[in-house]
Design a protein around this motif. Structure first.
Motif: not given
Length: 292
Positions: A72-80, A91-92, A120-121
């Protein structure tokens, strides 16, 4: 395996409860249960043990949680990163919200955030005002909405989003309300008091100090709805926020003795040091627009 299933798994693991996870994820409880069931069937593993105390990770579930959180961390960084490349905010934001927060304020904020920054989540954490403030300081939430009975600390950036009075309430018919009441004369009666680091706890302590007395008996209660129930049941006196106080009076659950504080603030706050964080800054801008 879908990314939304991994988010659900992580939320249930953190909260230990399908009910609380559904509130954080804005999903129905059956949807959360379905995500967990689909994961278990797909993996052929039991991820949680259902107990009277809630959802407890199995040994397999605990091992997989580490990988899920990393994914999930890698997924967030990818989207950001992708969002930065195309100029949109991603981001979140982990938002703390005191249980006494006006639902309309929170609803308007979430609606505006969704329309302005759809990528943004939001991770919503409910708790008492002291818990929300503690979360801001510990970094477990990025910003929060809480009740501030005094002056916010200098390291916080705050926006007042609401304001209300606090009333001293008594069980119906137990205290004469037709004329001014000497507060110190109520020392013999039981008082329902929250912890001294809460909004009403601070106000109660100030009231006792101002009038020079301590109640002979106190009942410790943390949630205002419980305080209201105990007042209605004749247990003792207590402090209620204006909306709840007026409703309790109109329903015949309590008599209002007097207004003890005419201006308690509901504030949106984050650490000043987080002001340059793009997501926190966007949330701050939305709250300033709402506060107008």
């Amino acid at each position: 395996m879908e990314i939304h299933q991994l988010r659900t798994f992580a939320a249930v693991a953190r909260e230990g409860s399908i009910t609380r996870a559904s509130e954080l994820l804005f999903l129905s409880q059956p949807a959360v249960s379905a995500h967990i069931k689909a994961m278990e069937e797909s993996l052929g593993l039991s991820l949680f043990e259902r107990t009277p105390r809630g959802m407890v990770l199995t040994a397999d579930g605990a091992r997989l949680l580490v990988k899920v959180e990393e994914t999930l961390r890698v997924h967030r960084e990818f989207l950001e990163e992708a969002g930065r490349m195309k100029g949109r905010l991603t981001g979140r934001i982990r938002l703390g919200a005191a249980r006494s927060t006006n639902a309309a304020i929170l609803g308007r904020f979430l609606s505006l955030l969704s329309s302005r920054h759809p990528e943004v989540e939001v991770e919503l954490h409910h708790g008492g005002s002291a818990e929300v403030l503690g979360g801001i300081r510990r970094g477990t939430v990025d910003a929060g909405i809480y009740v501030e009975a005094g002056t916010p600390d200098a390291d916080l950036a705050t926006i007042e989003v609401d304001r209300f009075a606090v009333y001293l309430a008594a069980p119906p018919g137990t205290v004469a309300t037709g004329e001014p009441v000497e507060i110190s004369a109520l020392a013999e009666r039981p008082w329902i008091c929250p912890n001294s680091n809460t909004c009403c706890g601070k106000i109660a302590e100030s009231l006792f100090e101002t009038h020079g007395f301590r109640p002979k008996k106190t009942v410790s209660v943390e949630q205002e709805r419980v305080t209201r129930t105990l007042i209605a049941g004749g247990v003792g006196l207590g402090l209620l926020h204006a909306p709840s106080a007026m409703e309790a009076r109109d329903c015949g659950e309590a008599d209002l003795i007097c207004e003890v504080c005419d201006g308690v603030s509901v504030v949106f706050a984050h650490l000043i040091g987080r002001s340059n964080d793009p997501v926190v800054s966007a949330a701050d801008a939305i709250m300033r627009d709402l506060a107008g």
